[in-house]
Design a protein around this motif. Structure first.
Motif, short mmCIF file in Angstrom:
data_model
loop_
_atom_site.label_atom_id
_atom_site.label_comp_id
_atom_site.label_asym_id
_atom_site.label_seq_id
_atom_site.Cartn_x
_atom_site.Cartn_y
_atom_site.Cartn_z
N ARG A 103 0.61 -0.91 -0.06
CA ARG A 103 -0.02 0.09 -0.20
C ARG A 103 1.09 1.48 0.22
N GLU A 127 -11.02 6.82 1.06
CA GLU A 127 -10.15 7.28 0.16
C GLU A 127 -10.65 7.44 -0.83
N TRP A 129 -8.43 4.59 -6.18
CA TRP A 129 -8.83 4.80 -5.52
C TRP A 129 -7.69 5.01 -4.07
N TRP A 130 -7.41 6.01 -3.56
CA TRP A 130 -6.23 6.05 -3.03
C TRP A 130 -6.89 6.09 -1.55
N LEU A 131 -6.17 5.01 -0.55
CA LEU A 131 -7.15 5.18 0.88
C LEU A 131 -6.15 6.38 1.50
N ARG A 135 -8.69 -3.48 3.85
CA ARG A 135 -10.55 -2.84 3.00
C ARG A 135 -11.70 -4.01 3.34
N SER A 138 -17.15 -0.59 1.54
CA SER A 138 -16.83 0.83 0.95
C SER A 138 -18.60 1.72 0.58
#
Length: 263
Positions: free
Chosen positions: A80, A205, A212-214, A228, A231
């Protein structure tokens, strides 16, 4: 990173109650479920749902009496990466259609009420990544992490006034400010390595640079240890347990630990 995740839920249902359970990690491109076990005494009539776009999974059932639900898994969440400040935002015409709902106000994220503030505070910072990181810095500076200040009904507007809350409140405020900047943002439930005390964690995110960025607005858990689960628009979409009638929660325990085998 490989992680051992576990959740145990003990609930008492006075009568037959319809439930939706969302505690299984998503099966998505950025994480792989290597092994898992889902245990519940009453398995009759279980329905399993899978979202092909997000990889999100949930179980539906009708439960009665005291029920213990246990989930265990080994998950590889890859490598990540933290959100880069130079990540570029998209004009609306270039966004995938599934991103569009996450530009709009929702029950806990009234982004339409924050347009003036967000534009004045963050709009001149250049790239989308810089704006989101500035939003995270603003929340870290101006909002205190305090349990008991908020309730299940607290919105981002209330948190903005109170300047205190827990992870769901930090997340709702971050989502609200990002949407007010025309950046798609969605709530995420997760298992979180090194979160203290251990619990289901609410983060969010953003969609930049075609992905998509957490991000964790509380800064309580490192991004490399996030797994995850679900969502959605806000906390209403990502609850680990949703029931058709009132019930009694007797125990919730959650853990996320680094697996010994990291090869």
């Amino acid at each position: 990173m490989k992680l051992n995740v576990r959740a145990e839920l003990v609930y008492a249902f006075q009568s037959a109650t319809q439930v939706m359970i969302s505690i299984e990690p998503a099966r998505s491109l950025d994480q792989t479920v290597l092994s898992e076990r889902f245990s519940i005494a009453d398995t009759q009539g279980l329905v399993r749902d899978f979202d092909e776009i997000t990889g999100q999974r949930q179980v539906r059932a009708c439960l009665e009496g005291e029920q213990t639900i246990v989930y265990e898994a080994v998950v590889d969440n890859g490598l990540r990466a933290s959100l880069p400040s130079d990540a570029q935002e998209h004009v609306w015409n270039d966004l995938p259609s599934e991103c569009l709902p996450f530009l709009l106000p929702s029950r806990f994220c009234p982004s339409d009420k924050f347009m003036r503030f967000a534009q004045r505070e963050f709009a001149d910072l250049g790239s989308g990544g810089a704006k989101v990181n500035a939003v995270l810095d603003w929340i870290h500076t101006h909002v205190d992490y305090v349990a008991g200040v908020s309730t299940a009904e607290t919105t981002a507007e209330r948190t903005f006034v109170d300047r205190a809350g827990v992870c769901r409140d930090f997340t709702h405020l971050g989502i609200t400010l990002c949407r007010a900047l025309n950046i798609p943002a969605r709530a995420v439930s997760a298992y979180a390595w090194r979160l203290n005390p251990p619990d289901f964690h609410a983060i969010f995110e953003v969609y930049l640079n075609n992905t998509w960025w957490l991000v964790d607005p509380t800064r309580l858990a490192p991004v490399e240890g996030l797994v995850r689960i679900a969502s959605g628009r806000d906390a209403a979409d990502i609850a680990f347990m949703t029931t058709s009638t009132a019930c009694e929660c007797r125990q919730v325990s959650v853990s996320a630990e680094a697996a010994e085998d990291q090869s």
